[in-house]
Design a protein around this motif. Structure first.
Motif, PDB file in Angstrom:
ATOM      1  N   UNK A  59       0.835  -1.211   0.000  1.00 26.45           N
ATOM      2  CA  UNK A  59       0.000   0.000   0.000  1.00 26.45           C
ATOM      3  C   UNK A  59       0.863   1.251   0.000  1.00 26.45           C
ATOM      4  N   UNK A  60       2.027   1.175   0.639  1.00 25.08           N
ATOM      5  CA  UNK A  60       2.921   2.326   0.738  1.00 25.08           C
ATOM      6  C   UNK A  60       3.814   2.527  -0.464  1.00 25.08           C
ATOM      7  N   UNK A  61       3.682   1.644  -1.469  1.00 23.95           N
ATOM      8  CA  UNK A  61       4.459   1.808  -2.685  1.00 23.95           C
ATOM      9  C   UNK A  61       5.914   1.400  -2.554  1.00 23.95           C
ATOM     10  N   UNK A  62       6.243   0.593  -1.553  1.00 27.69           N
ATOM     11  CA  UNK A  62       7.636   0.180  -1.341  1.00 27.69           C
ATOM     12  C   UNK A  62       8.061  -0.918  -2.296  1.00 27.69           C
ATOM     13  N   UNK A  63       7.120  -1.707  -2.765  1.00 27.57           N
ATOM     14  CA  UNK A  63       7.399  -2.769  -3.732  1.00 27.57           C
ATOM     15  C   UNK A  63       6.056  -3.254  -4.268  1.00 27.57           C
ATOM     16  N   UNK A  64       6.107  -4.039  -5.318  1.00 28.24           N
ATOM     17  CA  UNK A  64       4.869  -4.541  -5.907  1.00 28.24           C
ATOM     18  C   UNK A  64       4.283  -5.638  -5.018  1.00 28.24           C
ATOM     19  N   UNK A  65       2.952  -5.753  -4.993  1.00 27.31           N
ATOM     20  CA  UNK A  65       2.329  -6.816  -4.194  1.00 27.31           C
ATOM     21  C   UNK A  65       2.844  -8.205  -4.579  1.00 27.31           C
ATOM     22  N   UNK A  66       3.061  -8.452  -5.869  1.00 23.20           N
ATOM     23  CA  UNK A  66       3.544  -9.768  -6.304  1.00 23.20           C
ATOM     24  C   UNK A  66       4.935 -10.057  -5.753  1.00 23.20           C
ATOM     25  N   UNK A  67       5.807  -9.071  -5.803  1.00 22.89           N
ATOM     26  CA  UNK A  67       7.160  -9.258  -5.267  1.00 22.89           C
ATOM     27  C   UNK A  67       7.107  -9.499  -3.768  1.00 22.89           C
ATOM     28  N   UNK A  68       6.281  -8.738  -3.071  1.00 26.13           N
ATOM     29  CA  UNK A  68       6.175  -8.888  -1.618  1.00 26.13           C
ATOM     30  C   UNK A  68       5.624 -10.258  -1.237  1.00 26.13           C
ATOM     31  N   UNK A  69       4.698 -10.785  -2.018  1.00 27.35           N
ATOM     32  CA  UNK A  69       4.149 -12.113  -1.731  1.00 27.35           C
ATOM     33  C   UNK A  69       5.216 -13.197  -1.849  1.00 27.35           C
ATOM     34  N   UNK A  70       6.193 -12.978  -2.720  1.00 29.86           N
ATOM     35  CA  UNK A  70       7.254 -13.977  -2.942  1.00 29.86           C
ATOM     36  C   UNK A  70       8.461 -13.784  -2.021  1.00 29.86           C
ATOM     37  N   UNK A  71       8.505 -12.679  -1.319  1.00 29.95           N
ATOM     38  CA  UNK A  71       9.672 -12.375  -0.482  1.00 29.95           C
ATOM     39  C   UNK A  71       9.427 -12.855   0.947  1.00 29.95           C
ATOM     40  N   UNK A  72      10.296 -13.715   1.468  1.00 31.20           N
ATOM     41  CA  UNK A  72      10.128 -14.165   2.862  1.00 31.20           C
ATOM     42  C   UNK A  72      10.263 -12.988   3.829  1.00 31.20           C
ATOM     43  N   UNK A  73       9.553 -13.082   4.922  1.00 31.30           N
ATOM     44  CA  UNK A  73       9.585 -12.012   5.924  1.00 31.30           C
ATOM     45  C   UNK A  73      11.007 -11.761   6.412  1.00 31.30           C
ATOM     46  N   UNK A  74      11.783 -12.819   6.555  1.00 29.27           N
ATOM     47  CA  UNK A  74      13.160 -12.668   7.015  1.00 29.27           C
ATOM     48  C   UNK A  74      13.995 -11.777   6.116  1.00 29.27           C
ATOM     49  N   UNK A  75      13.636 -11.682   4.837  1.00 25.45           N
ATOM     50  CA  UNK A  75      14.365 -10.799   3.919  1.00 25.45           C
ATOM     51  C   UNK A  75      13.792  -9.384   3.909  1.00 25.45           C
TER      52      UNK A  75
END
Length: 129
Positions: A59-75
């Motif tokens: 929502x804050x425009x930091x990255x695309x929703x698709x990229x965020x869904x694929x990125x582990x929280x630890x990263x």
């Protein structure tokens, strides 16, 4: 709480059997979260857990929703993001959800580092008002 801290959830009611929220449930609740942020005008946001991090960073425009869904929280953790939320540019720090830490106590040190990062970030911000 009581010290300028407010706790808000992405999902405003617990999903049945405490399952993970569905994308449409998150989408329906996100406007309420953004309104809370607009009303509170926080100086910093600590996103605790995968759903909070993905929602706020997308929502804050930091990255695309698709990229965020694929990125582990630890990263996602360990750095300060600048998110445009409710018309505000807010620092966002990502950390683990408390329930995760109960199941994975070895990650408590990482969560502590995230809290220290959030505190250091908050202390470096200009004084309010």
């Amino acid at each position: 709480r009581g010290q300028g801290v407010y706790i808000a959830n992405v999902i405003k009611c617990r999903p049945p059997r405490n399952r993970n929220p569905e994308p449409d449930e998150i989408a329906r609740c996100t406007p309420y979260l953004l309104r809370q942020i607009a009303l509170l005008q926080p100086r910093l946001v600590l996103a605790m857990g995968r759903f909070a991090a993905q929602t706020l960073l997308a929502e804050g425009g930091c990255d695309s929703p698709d990229t965020l869904l694929r990125t582990p929280l630890g990263r996602l953790r360990g750095r300060v993001y600048t998110a445009r939320l409710a018309g505000l540019a807010l620092p966002v720090v990502v950390t683990y959800h408390p329930a995760y830490l109960l199941r994975n106590p070895a990650d408590k040190a990482k969560a502590w580092a995230d809290l220290c990062l959030a505190l250091d970030t908050a202390e470096a911000l200009p004084a309010p008002g």
